[in-house]
Design a protein around this motif. Structure first.
Motif: not given
Length: 577
Positions: A77-93
């Protein structure tokens, strides 16, 4: 702020992660997980179609989606490209919003099997527990359909430890979104021209370019040097295009921790070479062949200058091979031929500008040689050390990144201060500025000491009673009647819970106020049956959740806090009780 400070000093643009205003929806009415992430599945022949309808302002984590099968197999399974979101603890997810559809193909020979789909979603200030959906593939069925009501179960321990999304370095610098950032490659090349192995060779190189005959007029000298520089820039451009073509699959590899760690080690080696510990260069036999080709070209001709420039681009000197290799590794993971070629072309163009100037105006335009050339080279070593921090921040725990940046900036400022004498007034002032910079750069360490002190104080002054299950809570509410009580439901996978722990509960005024209450706490990290039952009985949709009870042990339902709240607002909330 540390990244911006390093940018100012050593000519890199870094991004500062914002830590304000991320979670401010604690008073809103949150949707249930079933409402926020409506899951459905449909079978068509040997295909399973999975779909999530995601409510506005809610999102699913890409790296939390896991699909496993039992008694059967599906195609990768190839997951599609998502959007980038900045979490303070997880970093850029990487996240999915609005809609996510997956088309899964069952492998032959077909048989009945069970598919387990695991995922986790959040919204600002509230994290939902990881969930699991079970989907049945039936060999003889042509079409089946299920929705979010089929076997929704919270997943196991493996979701407790949150994985960071190992995004590529390109996502940090955002070259594809901001082509102006390519200018830094030109500046980078310009700086390489002032390293101790390159700048002293510029006058000799200029004489070779224009030939041994009488000096040509200014116009022809300009075109000769420009031809040489274009040849050198073309070589770098071709190198950039070559590594980009090789690097297309490398983007996927950069999601792997071993690859990120290996690349970081390579960049550290490059930095050590810039510090003078060893040299990185082409094998001597290769260099000799390239030098022979260059020497056979006729100086003073446009064509000869162009060919000499192309060859010179391959004969990377010890001072330029390390940063050049770093630049090539960098553009390899962009996957963009325009970006890769343009970046390396600008780097070569920057390296050639001083050559054009000296060809036109002679040695008088060049600064005098000295120890400052070695300082330029060492500065590039610090630049190279910035790249491993970018990469390792995707692998190491989130709380280590500020300390890595802090250590790099402090080391650079201390080294830089030793290069400046103190005889003149402006030099003394500069030393004071650098000392202030060291103090500012040490902010993560000072905050760590302060947080440790506050946490110690909190543990010393506020007794926390840990709850095992819902029945235990009922007993404790009866036992501690006569005082107001608070129940804190948290989990390690909850970003906002960690923010409450670090930013709200460590505030001295909050600590003082909580001393007047009985504080209960339950850890829902492992999603045990006991914690799930408690959340079900108390109608808790997501975490963090703070529940308040009066002196008779009855919940003050209107005072419940869902999601993150800062220390100031939380203190007002406590006073309102």
């Amino acid at each position: 702020m540390l990244k911006q400070f390093l940018t100012f000093l050593i000519c890199l643009t870094f991004s500062l992660t914002s830590n304000a205003g991320l979670f401010s929806k604690n008073k809103q009415q949150y949707l249930s997980s079933e409402e926020a992430f409506i899951f459905s599945s449909e079978q068509k022949d040997n295909h399973l179609l999975l779909s999530w309808q995601i409510a506005p302002d809610y999102y699913l984590y890409k790296d939390k989606i896991k699909i496993t099968t039992e008694n059967g197999e599906i195609e990768p399974v190839a997951l599609p490209q998502g959007e980038f979101h900045e979490d303070k603890f997880y970093g850029k997810t990487e996240i999915y919003t609005e809609q996510l559809d997956l088309d899964l193909t069952a492998k032959a020979p077909l048989s009945d099997f069970t598919l387990t789909v695991e995922y986790q979603g959040c919204t600002e200030g509230l994290c939902y527990p990881p969930e699991m959906q079970t989907v049945h593939f039936l060999k003889e069925n042509n079409v089946t359909s299920t929705n979010n009501n089929n076997e929704a179960v919270i997943s196991d321990q493996e979701f407790a430890n949150s994985e960071k999304n190992t995004t590529a370095l390109t996502d940090y610098l955002q070259l594809t979104d901001n082509p102006i950032a390519l200018v830094w490659f030109f500046i980078f090349g310009l700086g390489l021209a002032f390293t101790p192995c390159v700048m002293p060779m510029l006058p000799l190189l200029s004489a070779i370019v224009i030939g041994q005959q009488n000096r040509p007029n200014t116009k022809r000298a300009f075109f000769l040097s420009l031809s040489y520089v274009q040849g050198m820039a073309l070589t770098y451009t071709l190198l950039g295009l070559m590594v980009v073509s090789i690097g297309l699959p490398f983007q996927i590899a950069l999601q792997s921790s071993p690859v990120l760690i290996t690349l970081s080690a390579v960049f550290v080696l490059f930095a050590l070479s810039m510090f003078g510990l060893f040299e990185i260069k082409l094998p001597n036999s290769w260099q000799q062949k390239l030098n022979n080709i260059s020497q056979n070209q006729q100086g003073g001709s446009i064509k000869g200058s162009f060919v000499m420039g192309m060859v010179a681009g391959l004969v990377a000197s010890p001072c330029t091979s390390a940063p050049l290799s770093g630049a090539l590794l960098y553009v390899a993971q962009t996957g963009d031929f325009v970006i890769g070629g343009s970046a390396l072309y600008l780097l070569g163009l920057g390296m050639g500008v001083p050559l054009i100037l000296i060809t036109l105006f002679g040695n008088k335009v060049l600064p005098k040689s000295g120890d400052w050339l070695l300082n330029v080279k060492t500065t590039f070593g610090f630049v190279m050390l910035a790249l491993p921090i970018f990469l390792l921040s995707r692998v190491l725990p989130h709380n280590l990144e500020p300390f890595m940046w802090s250590s790099l900036v402090i080391a650079f400022l201390i080294w830089f201060s030793f290069q400046i004498p103190t005889q003149k007034m402006w030099q003394k002032i500069l030393h004071i500025v650098l000392f202030i910079g060291v103090i500012i750069s040490a902010k993560p360490y000072s905050e760590m000491i302060l947080n440790t002190k506050n946490t110690s104080q909190a543990q010393h002054t506020s007794e926390i009673i840990h709850i095992k299950n819902f029945a235990d809570l009922q007993q404790k509410l009866t036992a501690y009647q006569g005082k107001k009580m608070m129940l804190d439901v948290y989990a390690d996978w909850c970003v906002a819970c960690q923010m409450l722990e670090e930013e709200t509960f460590t505030d001295p005024k909050v600590i003082q106020k909580l001393q007047q209450m009985v504080v209960f706490k339950i850890d829902a990290t492992k999603n045990t049956p006991e914690s799930k039952e408690l959340m079900k009985q108390l109608h808790i949709l997501g975490l963090p959740a703070l529940l308040f009870f009066n002196e008779q042990g009855q919940e003050l339902t209107q005072k419940r806090v869902n999601g993150f709240v800062d220390a100031q607002d939380f203190l007002k909330h406590l006073n309102s009780l």
